[in-house]
Scaffold this motif. Structure first.
Motif, PDB file in Angstrom:
ATOM      1  N   MET A  87       0.840  -1.184   0.000  1.00 52.96           N
ATOM      2  CA  MET A  87       0.000   0.000   0.000  1.00 52.96           C
ATOM      3  C   MET A  87       0.879   1.239   0.000  1.00 52.96           C
ATOM      4  O   MET A  87       1.852   1.313   0.731  1.00 52.96           O
ATOM      5  N   LEU A  88       0.505   2.209  -0.829  1.00 50.69           N
ATOM      6  CA  LEU A  88       1.236   3.465  -0.882  1.00 50.69           C
ATOM      7  C   LEU A  88       0.700   4.440   0.157  1.00 50.69           C
ATOM      8  O   LEU A  88      -0.489   4.442   0.476  1.00 50.69           O
ATOM      9  N   GLY A  89       1.590   5.255   0.657  1.00 51.06           N
ATOM     10  CA  GLY A  89       1.233   6.330   1.563  1.00 51.06           C
ATOM     11  C   GLY A  89       1.893   7.602   1.073  1.00 51.06           C
ATOM     12  O   GLY A  89       2.537   7.619   0.024  1.00 51.06           O
ATOM     13  N   LEU A  90       1.740   8.652   1.836  1.00 47.89           N
ATOM     14  CA  LEU A  90       2.346   9.929   1.510  1.00 47.89           C
ATOM     15  C   LEU A  90       3.464  10.189   2.506  1.00 47.89           C
ATOM     16  O   LEU A  90       3.236  10.204   3.719  1.00 47.89           O
ATOM     17  N   CYS A  91       4.686  10.343   1.990  1.00 48.37           N
ATOM     18  CA  CYS A  91       5.831  10.675   2.837  1.00 48.37           C
ATOM     19  C   CYS A  91       6.023  12.178   2.847  1.00 48.37           C
ATOM     20  O   CYS A  91       5.898  12.843   1.819  1.00 48.37           O
ATOM     21  N   LEU A  92       6.342  12.708   4.015  1.00 48.12           N
ATOM     22  CA  LEU A  92       6.657  14.119   4.208  1.00 48.12           C
ATOM     23  C   LEU A  92       8.071  14.178   4.752  1.00 48.12           C
ATOM     24  O   LEU A  92       8.411  13.443   5.686  1.00 48.12           O
ATOM     25  N   GLY A  93       8.894  15.031   4.185  1.00 45.49           N
ATOM     26  CA  GLY A  93      10.264  15.120   4.660  1.00 45.49           C
ATOM     27  C   GLY A  93      11.059  16.105   3.838  1.00 45.49           C
ATOM     28  O   GLY A  93      10.510  16.980   3.173  1.00 45.49           O
ATOM     29  N   PHE A  94      12.376  15.906   3.844  1.00 43.64           N
ATOM     30  CA  PHE A  94      13.257  16.808   3.101  1.00 43.64           C
ATOM     31  C   PHE A  94      14.584  16.100   2.848  1.00 43.64           C
ATOM     32  O   PHE A  94      15.097  15.408   3.729  1.00 43.64           O
ATOM     33  N   ALA A  95      15.105  16.284   1.649  1.00 39.20           N
ATOM     34  CA  ALA A  95      16.404  15.741   1.250  1.00 39.20           C
ATOM     35  C   ALA A  95      16.516  14.239   1.525  1.00 39.20           C
ATOM     36  O   ALA A  95      17.528  13.753   2.009  1.00 39.20           O
ATOM     37  N   GLY A  96      15.449  13.508   1.237  1.00 40.15           N
ATOM     38  CA  GLY A  96      15.456  12.059   1.410  1.00 40.15           C
ATOM     39  C   GLY A  96      15.177  11.575   2.812  1.00 40.15           C
ATOM     40  O   GLY A  96      15.049  10.375   3.040  1.00 40.15           O
ATOM     41  N   GLN A  97      15.094  12.483   3.763  1.00 42.66           N
ATOM     42  CA  GLN A  97      14.804  12.091   5.141  1.00 42.66           C
ATOM     43  C   GLN A  97      13.291  12.133   5.362  1.00 42.66           C
ATOM     44  O   GLN A  97      12.649  13.142   5.103  1.00 42.66           O
ATOM     45  N   VAL A  98      12.718  11.042   5.834  1.00 44.09           N
ATOM     46  CA  VAL A  98      11.283  10.960   6.092  1.00 44.09           C
ATOM     47  C   VAL A  98      10.991  11.506   7.486  1.00 44.09           C
ATOM     48  O   VAL A  98      11.528  11.010   8.474  1.00 44.09           O
ATOM     49  N   TRP A  99      10.148  12.545   7.549  1.00 46.19           N
ATOM     50  CA  TRP A  99       9.737  13.101   8.838  1.00 46.19           C
ATOM     51  C   TRP A  99       8.446  12.457   9.310  1.00 46.19           C
ATOM     52  O   TRP A  99       8.216  12.325  10.498  1.00 46.19           O
ATOM     53  N   ALA A 100       7.577  12.108   8.356  1.00 44.61           N
ATOM     54  CA  ALA A 100       6.297  11.479   8.703  1.00 44.61           C
ATOM     55  C   ALA A 100       5.783  10.710   7.499  1.00 44.61           C
ATOM     56  O   ALA A 100       6.061  11.076   6.354  1.00 44.61           O
ATOM     57  N   GLN A 101       5.039   9.644   7.765  1.00 42.41           N
ATOM     58  CA  GLN A 101       4.332   8.906   6.727  1.00 42.41           C
ATOM     59  C   GLN A 101       2.846   9.001   7.047  1.00 42.41           C
ATOM     60  O   GLN A 101       2.448   8.772   8.187  1.00 42.41           O
ATOM     61  N   VAL A 102       2.059   9.328   6.035  1.00 47.47           N
ATOM     62  CA  VAL A 102       0.623   9.462   6.224  1.00 47.47           C
ATOM     63  C   VAL A 102      -0.058   8.333   5.465  1.00 47.47           C
ATOM     64  O   VAL A 102       0.082   8.209   4.246  1.00 47.47           O
ATOM     65  N   ALA A 103      -0.769   7.504   6.205  1.00 45.31           N
ATOM     66  CA  ALA A 103      -1.517   6.412   5.595  1.00 45.31           C
ATOM     67  C   ALA A 103      -2.850   6.953   5.087  1.00 45.31           C
ATOM     68  O   ALA A 103      -3.502   7.734   5.767  1.00 45.31           O
ATOM     69  N   ILE A 104      -3.214   6.550   3.886  1.00 50.30           N
ATOM     70  CA  ILE A 104      -4.500   6.936   3.320  1.00 50.30           C
ATOM     71  C   ILE A 104      -5.325   5.660   3.248  1.00 50.30           C
ATOM     72  O   ILE A 104      -4.894   4.671   2.661  1.00 50.30           O
ATOM     73  N   GLU A 105      -6.493   5.693   3.854  1.00 52.20           N
ATOM     74  CA  GLU A 105      -7.320   4.490   3.911  1.00 52.20           C
ATOM     75  C   GLU A 105      -7.554   3.923   2.525  1.00 52.20           C
ATOM     76  O   GLU A 105      -7.777   4.674   1.574  1.00 52.20           O
ATOM     77  N   GLN A 106      -7.515   2.607   2.416  1.00 51.41           N
ATOM     78  CA  GLN A 106      -7.680   1.923   1.126  1.00 51.41           C
ATOM     79  C   GLN A 106      -8.919   2.387   0.385  1.00 51.41           C
ATOM     80  O   GLN A 106      -8.891   2.587  -0.799  1.00 51.41           O
ATOM     81  N   GLY A 107     -10.024   2.573   1.072  1.00 53.78           N
ATOM     82  CA  GLY A 107     -11.261   2.988   0.426  1.00 53.78           C
ATOM     83  C   GLY A 107     -11.209   4.390  -0.162  1.00 53.78           C
ATOM     84  O   GLY A 107     -12.083   4.800  -0.903  1.00 53.78           O
ATOM     85  N   GLN A 108     -10.171   5.145   0.176  1.00 52.86           N
ATOM     86  CA  GLN A 108     -10.042   6.511  -0.309  1.00 52.86           C
ATOM     87  C   GLN A 108      -9.393   6.565  -1.697  1.00 52.86           C
ATOM     88  O   GLN A 108      -9.248   7.636  -2.269  1.00 52.86           O
TER      89      GLN A 108
END
Length: 141
Positions: free
Chosen positions: A1-22
């Motif tokens: 499952m894909l999510g949305l990564c938030l960060g900078f210069a390759g460093q992940v600060w947070a991962q946001v899961a998006i519900e499958q039904g979305q």
């Protein structure tokens, strides 16, 4: 499952899961720093990156020209940018400009919900589609 990564210069600060039904979709919104006009972009997460699906803007202003094929309804100009998937979306994020909002099925939160308030030490954030780690969720880290 894909999510949305938030960060900078390759460093992940947070991962946001998006519900499958979305359908792995989200809306990014912000207000123009000078004109204060709302701008919204709908994205689909894909293995190739962030695919913009539709955009909306409330009006024109500096650097905010409305495309010729845009249609006006629901108090906004709606259009569909014809762009390839974006592997990495970089957003300027200075404290004076306010914060971006991420929306999933009408539930919106500022980016600061996941990564803290905008600051002058790091005035940018990058967004990209990424495989989710088993511990990813929609809460601040």
């Amino acid at each position: 499952m894909l999510g949305l990564c938030l960060g900078f210069a390759g460093q992940v600060w947070a991962q946001v899961a998006i519900e499958q039904g979305q359908g792995e979709q989200f809306t990014l919104s912000w207000r123009h720093t000078v004109e204060k006009i709302l701008w919204q972009e709908d994205y689909q997460l894909t293995p190739q990156g962030l695919q913009i699906v539709q955009a909306r803007v409330k009006g024109t202003g500096a650097g905010m020209e409305i495309p010729d094929d845009a249609k006006f309804y629901d108090d906004s100009w709606h259009y569909q940018p014809k762009l390839a998937p974006i592997p990495l979306l970089r957003l300027g994020r200075a404290p004076e400009a306010g914060d971006y909002q991420l929306c999933f099925s009408g539930n919106c939160q500022p980016l600061s919900h996941w990564i803290g308030a905008p600051n002058h030490q790091v005035e940018a954030v990058e967004l990209w589609a990424c495989p989710l780690s088993p511990t990813a969720n929609n809460v601040p880290k």
